[in-house]
Design a protein around this motif. Structure first.
Motif, PDB file in Angstrom:
ATOM      1  N   HIS A 111       0.813  -1.220   0.000  1.00 35.54           N
ATOM      2  CA  HIS A 111       0.000   0.000   0.000  1.00 35.54           C
ATOM      3  C   HIS A 111       0.849   1.275   0.000  1.00 35.54           C
ATOM      4  CE1 HIS A 111      -3.467   2.525   1.076  1.00 35.54           C
ATOM      5  NE2 HIS A 111      -2.661   3.125   1.927  1.00 35.54           N
ATOM      6  N   HIS A 115       1.167   4.383  -2.791  1.00 42.13           N
ATOM      7  CA  HIS A 115       0.974   5.838  -2.679  1.00 42.13           C
ATOM      8  C   HIS A 115       2.001   6.591  -3.531  1.00 42.13           C
ATOM      9  CE1 HIS A 115      -2.338   6.715  -0.041  1.00 42.13           C
ATOM     10  NE2 HIS A 115      -1.929   5.866   0.883  1.00 42.13           N
ATOM     11  N   SER A 146       0.586   9.952   5.471  1.00 37.29           N
ATOM     12  CA  SER A 146      -0.829   9.569   5.427  1.00 37.29           C
ATOM     13  C   SER A 146      -1.351   9.417   6.846  1.00 37.29           C
ATOM     14  CB  SER A 146      -0.994   8.276   4.627  1.00 37.29           C
ATOM     15  OG  SER A 146      -0.534   7.186   5.391  1.00 37.29           O
ATOM     16  N   ASP A 324      -6.447   7.303  -0.328  1.00 36.75           N
ATOM     17  CA  ASP A 324      -6.441   5.917  -0.811  1.00 36.75           C
ATOM     18  C   ASP A 324      -7.283   5.758  -2.083  1.00 36.75           C
ATOM     19  OD1 ASP A 324      -4.841   5.324   1.291  1.00 36.75           O
ATOM     20  OD2 ASP A 324      -6.374   4.313   2.482  1.00 36.75           O
TER      21      ASP A 324
END
Ligand code: KG4
Ligand code: ZN
Length: 357
Positions: A111, A115, A146, A324
């Motif tokens: 993940h 980004h 984040s 996201d």
């Protein structure tokens, strides 16, 4: 080459199709954020249930918006970590099932790496997206900010990187969320702090920046406690007064000043480290990634300081690609495929909630 990306690590159920690692063909996001707002943060069980309800229609919409059928799709990329276990499971099980049923290669994506790859999107037929004109170049310095991550990473090439530093406690987005809660501002905290800050004086309070021994590490727990103490003092209360009752005693001008002052030092903290790393490593490009990369104050401070340090002009991507989304995972998936990275086994891929960079 067209890759379908699936993302479900937190409260956004997202899918997108990206072509050749640079062209955004669709970007569908269904958020359960409104369901968490009254709790002041994401409730994992609510988020996971919401993923189950919407993931299939979200994927169908991403394919139809891209004008694709399954025959056009060359692979499926899915976030397998880091994130909330129950949430990751929904995306991974869906992607595994589709990879088997549609006979497509499956790419397991990190993940946080994802980004960074939102910054590689440079063209789209979708209306209203503001994208950089060119892809970033290596060596690439990435400031990842984040709700769950605050990291500074140096990429020598695709999949070849070093973690330079990170937060010792809260991620910057998490710190914004917590300070917003103290001030009685709505979740998510980043945008609401930013909105309140616009009417406040960023120098009204001099909150301390935490001192951390490791060169590129930082911390937000001290500054966050300093905010709580300042608010207690403004309200004439001591530390034993319930913190959730403080906000009602503040007026709008006080909230704006606290928000502006905290936002200034939180952003300065990560920008200071980025400029220091820029000076040490002379990267060809600098990018920001993650939800807080949508922050206008971060964009303003970084562009200004980078220019003063003789750095490259910084190109920011569309704010919808900072929070996201499936497009960042589809883009990363394109590079997995293009560089012939190992495919994941659709019969056994497991989630990795604590996956690190
Ligand atoms: O990347 P993201 O959507 O989810 C995680 O991987 O954590 O980031 C969410 C975080 C939240 O803490 C939110 O407060 C922050 O990003 N955020 C912002 C903005 N939009 C979202 N912070 C500052 N300014 C914004 N416009
Ligand atoms: Zn994220």
């Amino acid at each position: 080459m067209k890759i379908l990306g699936i993302e479900s690590s937190c409260d956004e159920t997202a899918a997108a199709v990206v072509e050749d690692g640079h062209r955004l063909l669709s970007n569908t996001v269904a958020s359960s954020m409104h369901e968490h707002a009254k709790y002041g943060g994401v409730v994992p069980e609510i988020a996971a249930r919401s993923h189950i309800e919407v993931i299939v229609p979200v994927i169908e919409q991403a394919l139809s918006e891209a004008g694709c059928t399954w025959d056009d799709i060359d692979g499926i990329a899915v976030t397998y970590g880091a994130g909330l276990g129950g949430c990751l499971l929904v995306g991974v099980m869906t992607a595994r099932t589709l990879a088997i049923a549609k006979d497509k290669p499956l790419y397991a994506c990190n993940h946080v790496e994802g980004h960074v790859y939102a910054n590689f999107l440079t063209s789209t037929p979708l209306p209203g997206y503001a994208l950089p004109a060119e892809q970033p170049k290596f060596p690439l310095l990435a400031l990842i900010v984040s709700g769950g991550h605050s990291q500074l990473v140096l990429f020598r090439d695709h999949f070849d990187y070093t973690l330079l530093g990170q937060t010792h406690d809260d991620a910057i987005g998490e710190a914004f969320d917590k300070v917003a809660k103290i001030l009685g501002l709505p979740y998510p905290g980043g945008p609401s702090i930013s909105m309140a800050a616009a009417k406040g004086d960023p120098y009204a309070f001099n909150f301390p920046k935490a001192k951390v021994a490791a060169k590129y590490d930082y911390s937000f727990s001290g500054p966050k406690t300093a905010v709580l103490r300042a608010v207690q003092e403004l309200c004439g209360k001591t530390h034993d007064f319930p913190s959730f009752e403080l906000a009602a005693l503040l007026n709008e001008a006080q909230k704006a000043d606290v928000a502006a002052s905290f936002q200034r030092i939180a952003v300065e903290t990560v920008v200071d480290k980025t400029i220091q790393a820029f000076e040490e490593f002379s990267p060809a490009s600098v990018v920001i990634a993650g939800g807080v990369a949508a922050s206008p104050e971060l964009r303003r401070q970084l562009a200004e300081r980078l220019k003063a340090a003789g750095g490259p002009a910084i190109a920011y991507t569309d704010p919808r690609l900072c929070t996201d989304n499936g497009a960042m995972i589809a883009t990363l998936g394109c590079f997995h495929k293009q560089l012939a990275r190992p495919v994941a086994d659709p019969y056994s891929l497991t989630i990795a909630p604590n996956l690190s960079m």
